[in-house]
Structures are given as C-alpha cells and as structure tokens.
Design an enzyme around this catalytic site. Structure first.
Site, PDB file in Angstrom:
ATOM      1  N   HIS A 195      31.567  39.273 -63.130  1.00  0.00           N
ATOM      2  CA  HIS A 195      32.521  38.991 -64.199  1.00  0.00           C
ATOM      3  C   HIS A 195      32.859  37.506 -64.256  1.00  0.00           C
ATOM      4  CE1 HIS A 195      33.543  43.181 -65.132  1.00  0.00           C
ATOM      5  NE2 HIS A 195      33.341  43.410 -63.843  1.00  0.00           N
ATOM      6  N   THR A 247      25.058  32.813 -51.741  1.00  0.00           N
ATOM      7  CA  THR A 247      25.601  32.366 -53.023  1.00  0.00           C
ATOM      8  C   THR A 247      24.703  31.354 -53.728  1.00  0.00           C
ATOM      9  OG1 THR A 247      26.853  30.611 -51.942  1.00  0.00           O
ATOM     10  CG2 THR A 247      27.971  32.734 -52.228  1.00  0.00           C
ATOM     11  N   LYS A 248      23.613  30.926 -53.056  1.00  0.00           N
ATOM     12  CA  LYS A 248      22.685  29.965 -53.672  1.00  0.00           C
ATOM     13  C   LYS A 248      21.267  30.237 -53.198  1.00  0.00           C
ATOM     14  CE  LYS A 248      24.087  26.453 -50.329  1.00  0.00           C
ATOM     15  NZ  LYS A 248      24.685  25.147 -50.165  1.00  0.00           N
TER      16      LYS A 248
END
Length: 195
Positions: free
Chosen positions: A119, A172-173
């Site tokens: 979201h 996250t990467k």
C-alpha cells in the site's frame, strides 16, 4: 441468535473447505509433475497467469494468492516457478499487483513471505483502503538462490543468481548475484566464490 450464527458458520465451513480442496486439486491436475503437500490454500482469479514447471515442490500450509486483476492496482499479478524449485511449508506468496518469478533450482525455506505489492502511505484514508504503490512492484528471484527460514522479501526486489538470504531477514532492495545477505533490513555479509 447464537445458535443461528453457529449454524451459519457450520454450513459455510464445508463450502470453503471444498473450494480450497478443489482449487488445490485443479492446480495439481494441471501440473502433474509438481508435488504439492496438502493443504495449500490457493486464491487466484485466472489460472493462466500461474506457471509451475516440473519438479517443483510446494510445502503444506502455504498460502498462494495470484490475482491478475485487483481494484488496488493497474499492475497485473502473475506467478512463475521454474524447474526443481522448492517452496517450504507455511510460505506466504502474494502475487497481486505485481509479478513473482522464482528461478530454477531455488530453495525457499519454511515461513518465507514474498510480497509483490504494498500500500502507499497517506493520511487521507485508512491504510487498508489505499491503492497499492505501482512504482515498486514484483519480485524476481534468479536461479539457484537459497532463501532461509522466515525471510520476507518486499516489492521491487531482485535476488541475483546463486545468492543466499539468511534466516529471518527482511529484504528491501536488490541483492546482486553471488552474495550472502542477512539482517533487518538485509545487508551484504560477504561474496561467494561461485562461477
């Protein structure tokens, strides 16, 4: 009143169980060279965006959601699992609002979460009512990747060939090929000498 609610619940219970069982059987019948330990919860709106190659194993109690269309995003969802990949028990794979690709010979241990979309953040509405962030979607896991138990991989991440993600990490990467990563958020620990 309580008795009526209980009866309604008891009537609905077999319907949902039968629906889950039929979806699992449908996936298994369409993919005879795949081992799916029952029960696995499948939720999909179009079977044709699910591609599972031969020799794949999917562990029991996994929840796999593949939504080609969702009201929260214009990005299509799909799932591809290539040959001889292993998905451990209790996996949480959510390919709605983005594509999830798992390369051949990759291993995902138990309790791994792959989230293809998330979201957006805004104070305009409750988070659950917000659309999904279309700037960061999908997950790509290259071949021969080992993902440890309890790992979460967030949208937009690519995991390079031969890489290892340590147990309990949050990625996250992007993770380059031939590297070991671990931690929250995940960071490089070392390189692997693999050709």
């Amino acid at each position: 009143m309580i008795i009526l609610q209980l009866l309604k619940y008891l009537i609905q219970l077999p319907k949902s169980y039968i629906s889950r069982t039929l979806k699992n059987l449908y996936i298994q019948c369409r993919n005879p060279n795949v081992v799916i330990d029952f029960p696995v919860i499948w939720r999909y709106d179009n079977y044709n965006v699910i591609k599972i190659a031969s020799g794949v194993y999917i562990g029991a109690f996994s929840q796999i959601i593949v939504l080609e269309k969702t009201p929260y995003s214009k990005v299509s969802g799909s799932l591809t699992i290539e040959e001889h990949s292993i998905i451990g028990a209790w996996a949480n794979i959510r390919a709605g609002g983005g594509e999830i690709f798992i390369g051949r010979n990759s291993m995902l241990a138990q309790h791994v979460s792959l989230i293809a979309a998330n979201h957006i953040i805004s104070n305009q509405k409750p988070y659950r009512d917000l659309s999904w962030d279309e700037s960061k979607t999908g997950i790509y896991i290259d071949e021969n990747v080992w993902i440890g138990s309890g790992v979460t991989i967030l949208p937009g991440c690519k995991i390079g060939k031969n890489s290892i993600i340590g147990a309990g990490s949050v990625i996250t990467k992007n993770v380059p090929a031939n590297e070991v990563w671990a931690g929250i958020p995940g960071k490089k620990l070392r390189s692997l000498d693999i050709q």
